[in-house]
Design an enzyme around this catalytic site. Structure first.
Site: not given
Ligand SMILES: *Cc1c(COP(=O)(O)O)cnc(C)c1O
Length: 371
Positions: A48, A264
């Site tokens: 994702k 800054y």
């Molecule tokens: C993002 C996600 C994962 C992956 O988790 P990691 O901690 O990056 O390994 C797995 N299951 C769900 C439902 C997620 O939203």
């Protein structure tokens, strides 16, 4: 990706201010390590958010070359983009499906993670096969069917027959704290709920779940961050190889006297004569602004502290400690990678590796190392 610079390497003519190197050999090694840590489970990859900011195309292709045949994305657009890259392989959409998306899901061969009775009803309206994952909320209160909803579904045999349920899934709120009592509490609720349904394969573990042990894995594991080199369990040594290295190019070097202001707000003043290097990346590239005066870069193994505030497009490091001639305009200074580690930098910035990676800007030049 919409909103990104399309041909990144040509645009910069090898002179970008910020360079993100992505080690695809490390991606492969991390994925294989996760798969071997979950013997008997199928190992999916969570890709994702543009593969945690590192680029869906090259990452997915590398994972497919390692034999990965199952992917998780957040939403339909990510799923469609992945399907264009990978004609084969199972793609599950974590957000689930809405009625008006059903045709597009089927056209792209996407499978929803069904989180609510409304999503279940939407998917029942699809043509067969209606392959999907059923997600139970066992205590995280984020996504998934509540125990009451799951019980109601379990009693509806016609409904269960109308779906092709690949896996029953749950997600642990505290897998990154392996001894947290919440883990076993959630696993107990999950066992109860799946006991009400016909015997179906399960999916439980994210990266931390894989490492935590067999009970928090299931038949399909869903690691993300470990593939990208992040440390899933704070306080334990990171078992994964770093994947991403961020470097900033020296745009300018200057020698200043004691009591010179930097950046800054004139937020930093030199206490003695110093040599400063201005690097061509800033918070617009995803380098956290709150790291001003707090972190460091690395030049030939030596630490050079960040001085002054991080600007939108540049930041300044004090390179006085380096030998004369050790650094020239055009050279690169490492901002994370083998050192400082991604998780260390994220900690300094008050965040986690996940956020640091996914906020890396589209302006950075990206270079894929195929090892
Ligand atoms: C993002 C996600 C994962 C992956 O988790 P990691 O901690 O990056 O390994 C797995 N299951 C769900 C439902 C997620 O939203």
């Amino acid at each position: 990706m919409p909103g990104s610079y399309p041909d990144n390497s040509a645009l910069f003519v090898d002179r970008s201010g910020g360079l993100l190197s992505i080690d695809l050999a490390a991606v492969a090694e991390n994925y294989r390590m996760l798969a071997s840590r979950a013997p008997g489970s199928r190992c999916a990859a969570v890709v994702k958010a543009d593969a945690y900011g590192l680029g869906l195309g090259p990452i997915a292709q590398q994972l497919a070359a390692c034999g990965c045949d199952c992917y998780f994305v957040a939403n339909i657009r990510e799923g469609q983009a992945l399907r264009e890259l990978l004609p084969a392989g199972d793609i599950y959409v974590l957000e689930g499906v809405a009625r008006e998306q059903v045709d597009a899901f089927q056209a792209a061969g996407l499978r929803p993670v069904l989180n609510s009775p409304r999503q279940v009803a939407a998917w029942r309206a699809a043509d067969t096969p209606r392959r999907c994952i059923l997600h139970f909320d066992t205590g995280m209160s984020r996504l998934g069917l509540s125990p009451e909803e799951a019980r109601a579904m379990a009693g509806d045999k016609a409904l269960l027959r109308s779906l092709q349920i690949d896996y029953l899934m749950t997600h642990l709120a505290c897998a990154d704290e392996p001894a947290h009592p919440m883990n076993d509490r959630q696993l107990k609720v999950f066992d109860e709920l799946r006991g009400l349904l016909p015997d179906l394969p399960t999916s439980i573990g994210n990266t931390a779940g894989v490492l935590r042990g067999e009970t928090s894995r299931g038949d399909l594991v869903r690691p993300g961050i470990g593939i990208y080199g992040g440390n899933p369990i704070a306080g334990l040594a990171n078992p994964f190889r770093p994947v991403a290295t961020l470097e900033g190019r020296v745009l300018q070097l200057r020698d200043v006297d004691a009591d010179a202001c930097v950046g800054y707000g004139a937020d930093y003043r030199t206490t003695r004569p110093a040599r400063l290097a201005t690097l061509g990346l800033g918070y617009a590239d995803g380098y956290p602004r709150n790291l001003g005066n707090r972190s460091y870069g690395l030049v030939a193994g030596q630490r050079v502290p960040l001085v002054g505030r991080v600007s939108m497009d540049c930041l300044v490091v004090d390179v006085s400690a380096l030998g004369p001639g050790a650094l020239s305009e055009g050279d690169m200074v490492q901002l994370f990678g083998a050192e400082p580690e991604l998780d260390q930098l994220a900690g300094l910035a008050g965040t986690v590796s996940y956020e640091l990676l996914t906020r890396l800007g589209s302006r950075l030049q990206r270079r894929y190392l195929r090892g």
